[in-house]
Scaffold this active site. Sequence first.
Site, short mmCIF file in Angstrom:
data_model
loop_
_atom_site.label_atom_id
_atom_site.label_comp_id
_atom_site.label_asym_id
_atom_site.label_seq_id
_atom_site.Cartn_x
_atom_site.Cartn_y
_atom_site.Cartn_z
N LYS A 27 13.47 -5.25 38.67
CA LYS A 27 14.59 -5.23 39.61
C LYS A 27 14.11 -5.61 41.01
CE LYS A 27 17.54 -1.71 39.36
NZ LYS A 27 19.00 -1.80 39.30
N ARG A 98 17.19 3.57 43.26
CA ARG A 98 17.17 3.25 41.81
C ARG A 98 15.77 3.00 41.31
NH1 ARG A 98 22.71 0.76 40.99
NH2 ARG A 98 23.34 0.33 43.12
N GLY A 107 19.34 2.56 31.68
CA GLY A 107 19.89 3.92 31.65
C GLY A 107 18.88 5.02 31.39
N MET A 109 16.20 5.97 33.27
CA MET A 109 15.69 6.72 34.43
C MET A 109 16.82 7.01 35.40
SD MET A 109 12.00 5.00 34.93
CE MET A 109 12.53 3.36 34.61
N ARG A 371 18.59 -10.10 35.91
CA ARG A 371 17.41 -10.02 35.02
C ARG A 371 17.68 -10.89 33.80
NH1 ARG A 371 18.47 -3.71 33.46
NH2 ARG A 371 20.56 -4.00 32.73
N HIS A 489 27.16 1.55 27.45
CA HIS A 489 25.82 1.94 27.02
C HIS A 489 25.58 1.55 25.57
CE1 HIS A 489 22.89 4.78 25.31
NE2 HIS A 489 22.25 4.53 26.43
N ARG A 595 -0.31 -9.17 -6.83
CA ARG A 595 -0.99 -7.97 -7.34
C ARG A 595 -0.58 -7.80 -8.80
NH1 ARG A 595 0.54 -5.91 -1.87
NH2 ARG A 595 -1.31 -4.99 -0.91
N ARG A 651 -4.66 -11.91 -8.04
CA ARG A 651 -5.79 -10.99 -7.96
C ARG A 651 -5.97 -10.24 -9.27
NH1 ARG A 651 -5.38 -6.12 -3.81
NH2 ARG A 651 -4.01 -5.29 -5.42
N GLU A 778 -12.85 -6.96 1.73
CA GLU A 778 -12.15 -5.73 2.12
C GLU A 778 -13.10 -4.54 2.18
OE1 GLU A 778 -9.00 -4.96 -0.72
OE2 GLU A 778 -10.18 -5.73 -2.39
N SER A 797 -10.17 -13.90 1.12
CA SER A 797 -8.89 -13.38 1.59
C SER A 797 -9.17 -11.98 2.13
CB SER A 797 -7.88 -13.32 0.45
OG SER A 797 -6.70 -12.73 0.94
N GLY A 799 -8.64 -8.44 2.92
CA GLY A 799 -7.78 -7.32 2.52
C GLY A 799 -7.90 -6.27 3.61
N THR A 800 -7.11 -6.44 4.65
CA THR A 800 -7.31 -5.59 5.82
C THR A 800 -6.78 -4.18 5.64
OG1 THR A 800 -5.38 -6.73 6.70
CG2 THR A 800 -7.53 -7.38 7.58
N ASN A 801 -6.07 -3.92 4.54
CA ASN A 801 -5.68 -2.52 4.30
C ASN A 801 -6.93 -1.73 3.95
OD1 ASN A 801 -3.08 -3.50 4.52
ND2 ASN A 801 -2.79 -3.68 2.31
N ASP A 802 -7.67 -2.22 2.97
CA ASP A 802 -8.90 -1.52 2.60
C ASP A 802 -9.97 -1.68 3.68
OD1 ASP A 802 -8.77 -0.06 0.14
OD2 ASP A 802 -8.25 -1.97 -0.81
N CYS A 864 -4.45 -11.02 3.57
CA CYS A 864 -3.33 -10.60 2.75
C CYS A 864 -3.02 -9.12 2.91
CB CYS A 864 -3.57 -10.94 1.28
SG CYS A 864 -4.98 -10.10 0.58
N TYR A 884 -4.80 -19.37 6.71
CA TYR A 884 -3.43 -18.89 6.43
C TYR A 884 -3.33 -17.39 6.58
CZ TYR A 884 -4.97 -17.28 1.77
OH TYR A 884 -5.60 -16.62 0.75
C1 PEP Z 1 -5.85 -4.86 1.14
O1 PEP Z 1 -6.66 -3.98 0.86
O2 PEP Z 1 -5.64 -5.26 2.29
C2 PEP Z 1 -5.03 -5.47 0.08
C3 PEP Z 1 -4.21 -6.45 0.36
O3 PEP Z 1 -5.08 -4.94 -1.14
P1 PEP Z 1 -4.35 -3.59 -1.59
O4 PEP Z 1 -3.41 -3.21 -0.48
O5 PEP Z 1 -3.65 -3.89 -2.84
O6 PEP Z 1 -5.50 -2.65 -1.73
MG MG Z 2 -7.32 -3.75 -1.20
#
Ligand code: PEP
Ligand code: MG
Length: 907
Positions: A27, A98, A107, A109, A371, A489, A595, A651, A778, A797, A799-802, A864, A884
């Site tokens: 503002k 203000r 709205g 603050m 704004r 609002h 999977r 996989r 992973e 690939s 596997g960023t979860n693990d 992935c 990718y």
């Molecule tokens: C992972 O680990 O990122 C993955 C894609 O495999 P999953 O989630 O099936 O373990």
């Molecule tokens: Mg995994």
Amino acid sequence: MSEKRVYTFGNGKAEGKADMRNLLGGKGANLAEMNLIGVPVPPGFTITTDVCNEYYEIGKEQVVSLLKSDVEASVKHIETLMKSKFGDPINPLLVSVRSGARASMPGMMDTILNLGLNDTVVEGLAKKTGNERFAFDSYRRFVQMYGDVVLGMKPENKEDIDPFEAIIQKVKAQRGIKLDNEMTVDELKQLVKLFKEAIKTQTGKDFPTDPMEQLWGAICSVFDSWMNDRAILYRKMEGIPQEWGTAVNVQAMVFGNMGDTSATGVCFSRDAGNGENIFNGEYLVNAQGEDVVAGIRTPQQITKEGSLRWAKQQGIDEDTRAAKYPSMEECMPEVFKELDAIQNKLEKHYHDMQDMEFTVQDGKLWFLQTRNGKRTGTAMVKIAMDLLHEGEIDEKTALKRCEPNKLDELLHPVFDKETLTQAKVLTRGLPASPGAACGQIVFFADDATKWHDDGHQVIMVRIETSPEDLAGMSAAEGILTARGGMTSHAAVVARGMGKCCVSGAGAIVIDYKQRTLEIDGTILREGDYISLNGSTGEVYFGEVKTKPAEVTGDFAELMNLCNKYSKLVVRTNADTPHDAAVASNFGAVGIGLCRTEHMFFENEKIKAMREMILANNTEERERALDKLLPYQKQDFYGILKCMDGMPVNIRLLDPPLHEFVPHTIEGQQIMAEEMGVSVKFIQDRVNSLSEANPMLGLRGCRLGNTFPEITAMQTKAILGAAIQLKKEGFDPKPEIMVPLVGIVNELDIQEAIIRKTAQKLFEKEGLEIEFEVGTMIEIPRAALTADLIAKKAQYFSFGTNDLTQMTFGYSRDDIASFLPSYLEKKILDVDPFQVLDQDGVGQLIKTAVQKGRATRESLKCGICGEHGGEPSSVKFCHRVGLNYVSCSPFRVPIARLAAAQAAVEEC
Ligand code: PEP
Ligand code: MG
């Protein structure tokens, strides 16, 4: 930290400018800029956002003493320009105070208007304006606002009535009147007196009469409001960091409530709901700013065209419209012309849709704010593409203008046109925020959250909403209000959230006590279903069917633009032909993760799978696998066919075997009967499969290395399906991925089994299929030894979860037990399972890419894990040179836009 704490503006000059929004807030920066480009703005000054941080570091007293001389000099600056004096009994200056953060927080603050009034000054104001009613109306509003906000009179429990409102109700009831503007001057005077008495009783202190003391109180309370619950919740939802702080803007008051030549309003240079290039907005004659957004009076439209459309939606005939709700264009044609010219100028100056606030004081137009307007996902895409076509912005800017996560709104189902013709319209309101929503009626924000958490889809129905309703609005599928216009609002917040909203459905009578609503004699109760069309304002009885969204028009054009600039391509994580088809409709160019375990769970398949797991020896296991083979082959056939000509990364089996066996006694009994063994035998096998840490146990390639026949069967199924398709004239492109590799030897053995099985199959079928063998990265050890692993893997690939689980040592399944506390204590800024940890996990990815490509130059790298569809993580993937990203089908367009933005941001 800047030494300068206060920046003045006014009369075409300003110490700040638009690009100082971090320091002056949105503002403040725009008030300065508007001055510089010749837009009429009441003079004032901005106290910086840095001071907000100082306020929380060194405390109120110290900050006030640091600011004292600057603030006093800046008040003088306003006095000079306004030719009036703060606290003067003859020619008084009043100010507004203000908030204004770097990112807009509508709205959330506090605001204080009409500051500088006391018993003497009010008389001066009455004489100066010749309008006693206006002077005392302003005074009673000021005492109420100041009492609520600065003196803490607002009840903490939102069910309790505001003490000032209670007094107003009482005074009105005594005279039997309904509206505030029916009160006489004496009654307004009486209100001020009663308000002050209430303040004295509740706080033990007198209402401050010294304008400077009032000003310091207001400034500090704006800083305090940065930490109120609403603001904290909003920041959390929008990802706004606490350290940004809010600025405080002090500005000369201009009055929209000085009679019928005065007005106040809110307007947009384009439609914030659908993006149409139509100037629109709402105003009220003889009113102050908060009256428009509070939804108490029905606002009128700014343009005649808008007014005609509004009347049609409300079922109001032309005579009534022209007499009771004329547009500003008709009522104040000269001021309207000026307003229209300035809105055009502002949009051209900022090259974006503007959301503006203005006041007309006695025929003179003032701008109070501009704004970049909040908008729905649909409007975001249309406005970006239109501005591009109009030559206002270039392609790269158009891409940057779109927020990837907001595309989500365009991917949700819309009402099926056919079904709509059958649906029963209950009533109509204003199309405040587009989309289709269907759910059960709830009347309170807390219920909306509770019901939502219990798995219900709800529509929150309110007379009007307020900032306290935020969490409920967020939990609801849609919002319906009986009062309020397109800038109420509910409408503004819903559009910001991308939530479907119908506002101002005036025919609805809500009874909060009974938890019912009535429309022309029809009564609906809490829990009944209704459906909302936020694009037309229609409210339907019951559940109305929806159909999937389509990528067409502006959306398709934006997606094509993404392809032109991005380097990363986007694949999808899909296990079924249906998911694959959805993703390919959204532009996925392959499958990054299929999977296979999900394919084992249906009836006959799970039986064969269990036989395989419970087998006593290799022979028995192979017999069970032979039963599974045709099922698997059929599944892979479907997916490869659906993604014909595109890479499909399949996989091998990953999860621990105990996930497939029955754990209940009933299940075990059935299993025993089917297999012709004792229940005890089954129980012993189930027990032997149980693990203390299944996530770190017998899973991933450890399964294939312990039972090589599983890998062989899956290879036969994948390549067998591909051979069949090739014979039928298709072009299958399978990739076989080995999970959870930590040591190159694990991959070495798996690869050998895959290649040997493939060779045998090709010889038998007399046909060869090209395919690749790759691995998931992973496990941290795999990332660190990626140069060795790349000798065997044709692709990686991530596997960023693990990888996140094992890098942090946080269990994927148990993080909920401590994450909320970690976020609150700021040990973590975000959930690392949702947003890639670039400093830790990201460094492992970077190292693995570099090491892998040092061994195999052409190594293809992708991701992935869940992060593959999260914009900041996608951008990181671009920067470290992945080929990718792969994400769930509904995140494909989001990832495509983030990938294009990453490429554009690099230039
Ligand atoms: C992972 O680990 O990122 C993955 C894609 O495999 P999953 O989630 O099936 O373990
Ligand atoms: Mg995994």
